[in-house]
Enzyme design. Structure first.
Site, PDB file in Angstrom:
ATOM      1  N   ASN A  81       0.827  -1.196   0.000  1.00 16.42           N
ATOM      2  CA  ASN A  81       0.000   0.000   0.000  1.00 16.42           C
ATOM      3  C   ASN A  81       0.873   1.262   0.000  1.00 16.42           C
ATOM      4  O   ASN A  81       2.056   1.207  -0.338  1.00 16.42           O
ATOM      5  CB  ASN A  81      -1.003  -0.014   1.167  1.00 16.42           C
ATOM      6  N   HIS A 107       3.473   0.162  -2.705  1.00 17.21           N
ATOM      7  CA  HIS A 107       3.798  -1.269  -2.838  1.00 17.21           C
ATOM      8  C   HIS A 107       5.304  -1.552  -2.890  1.00 17.21           C
ATOM      9  O   HIS A 107       5.765  -2.361  -3.697  1.00 17.21           O
ATOM     10  CB  HIS A 107       3.118  -1.840  -4.080  1.00 17.21           C
ATOM     11  N   HIS A 176      -1.283  -9.784  -3.998  1.00 19.35           N
ATOM     12  CA  HIS A 176      -2.112  -8.880  -4.809  1.00 19.35           C
ATOM     13  C   HIS A 176      -2.856  -9.632  -5.918  1.00 19.35           C
ATOM     14  O   HIS A 176      -2.979  -9.131  -7.033  1.00 19.35           O
ATOM     15  CB  HIS A 176      -1.231  -7.776  -5.398  1.00 19.35           C
ATOM     16  N   SER A 177      -3.369 -10.819  -5.616  1.00 17.11           N
ATOM     17  CA  SER A 177      -4.153 -11.544  -6.623  1.00 17.11           C
ATOM     18  C   SER A 177      -5.463 -10.827  -6.919  1.00 17.11           C
ATOM     19  O   SER A 177      -6.124 -10.310  -6.020  1.00 17.11           O
ATOM     20  CB  SER A 177      -4.459 -12.960  -6.137  1.00 17.11           C
ATOM     21  N   TYR A 178      -5.805 -10.816  -8.209  1.00 15.78           N
ATOM     22  CA  TYR A 178      -7.101 -10.309  -8.663  1.00 15.78           C
ATOM     23  C   TYR A 178      -7.976 -11.526  -8.967  1.00 15.78           C
ATOM     24  O   TYR A 178      -7.626 -12.342  -9.819  1.00 15.78           O
ATOM     25  CB  TYR A 178      -6.950  -9.509  -9.951  1.00 15.78           C
ATOM     26  N   GLU A 307      -6.591  -7.697  -0.179  1.00 23.22           N
ATOM     27  CA  GLU A 307      -5.185  -7.648   0.236  1.00 23.22           C
ATOM     28  C   GLU A 307      -5.134  -7.514   1.756  1.00 23.22           C
ATOM     29  O   GLU A 307      -5.289  -6.421   2.293  1.00 23.22           O
ATOM     30  CB  GLU A 307      -4.482  -6.462  -0.426  1.00 23.22           C
TER      31      GLU A 307
END
Length: 342
Positions: A81, A107, A176-178, A307
């Site tokens: 972040n 990040h 940070h998987s979408y 996250e």
């Protein structure tokens, strides 16, 4: 029990090394993770008919991950972040980080943990990645030893993060998987039902830095304590999307964080964590220009991230949960991604 296989995923340019892929498989899940950024590149989950689909956004080849892209599937560090203006003080000394998302550091900086090659070690039911982040990397103080361990247990993917520091430094690691539970090529996540176990959230300024206020969700668009259908909810509240930290109710032990249900397929994702917060992000910056797996394009709101994290900019916010790791201490957090059908 899970099986683990390893294969070459690609070669980094200019002799930068070989990136390997590790495939973790149980009777319910199949997960592919590469040693570049400890990145989850595929995650196959069955629907209620028993048909498997890949539910994470990403690329089929290494080149996709080496281009400018929005951290698909990667581990984020040294600090996930935003850090306001890329500056903070530790024990009276001021540190300056790379500014990579004006006017802040995002990040971990220009070359965060997502953009480095990690050293893998195969386990009986998973894989552990390790690296040493040198003193001064991206402006952060002290050397940091880091271990990220992915294990598979039935329908559950478990991610453990450990770190040890040679001097006091902020540490906040996440993945940070979408996700898109309809399948990674589906155009949006509007039909996903979302629940987040949080009574409060962090309002942000125009650069997405928390203002310092911890605001109640009651009576606001941020009240996700009961399931909401995402597309309708965003429309009802005239929202562009979510990109906010929700303050979780749990202790430092494992606690419930969020649940997402895709009614059409029956797929359910439940997230549990030891962390005090979760950034719920609805892919607001995705714009359809990246070409993903199987020719998929990823337009705005085509994936969501949960996250798990410490609260953003905690290093500059004395009232937020502490984020400094000191010598002799161990950073140790775990997040559980549990998949099922309903």
């Amino acid at each position: 029990m899970a099986s683990v296989t390893r294969a070459v995923f690609g070669e980094l340019p200019s002799g930068g090394g070989t990136v390997e892929k590790f495939q973790l498989q149980s009777d319910l899940l199949r997960v592919d993770i590469i040693s570049w950024g400890c990145t989850i590149t595929a995650l196959e989950v069955k629907d209620r008919q028993g048909r498997a689909s890949d539910v994470v956004l990403g690329f089929a080849e290494l080149e996709g991950y080496l281009q400018k892209q929005p951290y698909f599937g990667a581990v984020i560090g040294r600090v996930a972040n935003r850090i306001a203006k890329g500056t903070f003080k530790v024990d009276g000394k001021e540190y300056h980080l790379a500014i990579n998302k004006e006017p802040n550091s995002l990040h971990g900086g220009v070359r965060g943990f997502d953009k480095v090659l990690w050293t893998p070690r195969v386990l009986s039911n998973g894989v552990q990645f390790s690296r040493i982040s040198p003193d001064g990397e991206e402006g952060y103080p002290g050397e940091l030893k880091v271990w990220v361990t992915y294990t598979l247990d039935g329908g559950e993917l478990i991610v453990n993060y450990r770190a040890q520091a040679s001097q006091a430094t902020p540490v906040n690691l996440t993945n940070h998987s979408y996700f898109n539970l309809a399948g990674q090529a589906s155009p949006n996540i509007n039909d996903h039902e979302v629940t987040i176990e949080a009574d409060t959230y962090l309002p942000v300024d125009e650069t997405l830095i928390p203002t310092g206020e911890v605001a109640p969700v009651q009576g606001t668009a941020f009240d996700l304590r009961k399931p909401v259908e995402l597309g309708k909810h965003l429309q009802d509240f005239h929202l562009n999307g979510f990109d906010h930290n929700f303050c979780l109710k749990g202790s430092k032990e494992k606690h419930f964080c969020a649940r997402v249900h895709h009614a059409a397929s029956g797929r359910v994702l439940e997230v549990y964590t030891t962390q005090p917060g979760v950034q719920f992000y609805t892919g607001n910056f995705l714009d359809g220009t990246l070409k993903g797996k199987n020719g998929a394009v990823y337009p705005k709101h085509s994936g969501f991230c949960l996250e798990t994290q410490n609260w953003p900019d905690a290093v500059n916010q004395p009232r937020f949960p502490p984020v400094l790791l000191r010598p002799g201490e161990e950073y140790d957090h775990t997040t559980w991604f549990k998949f099922s059908v309903a």
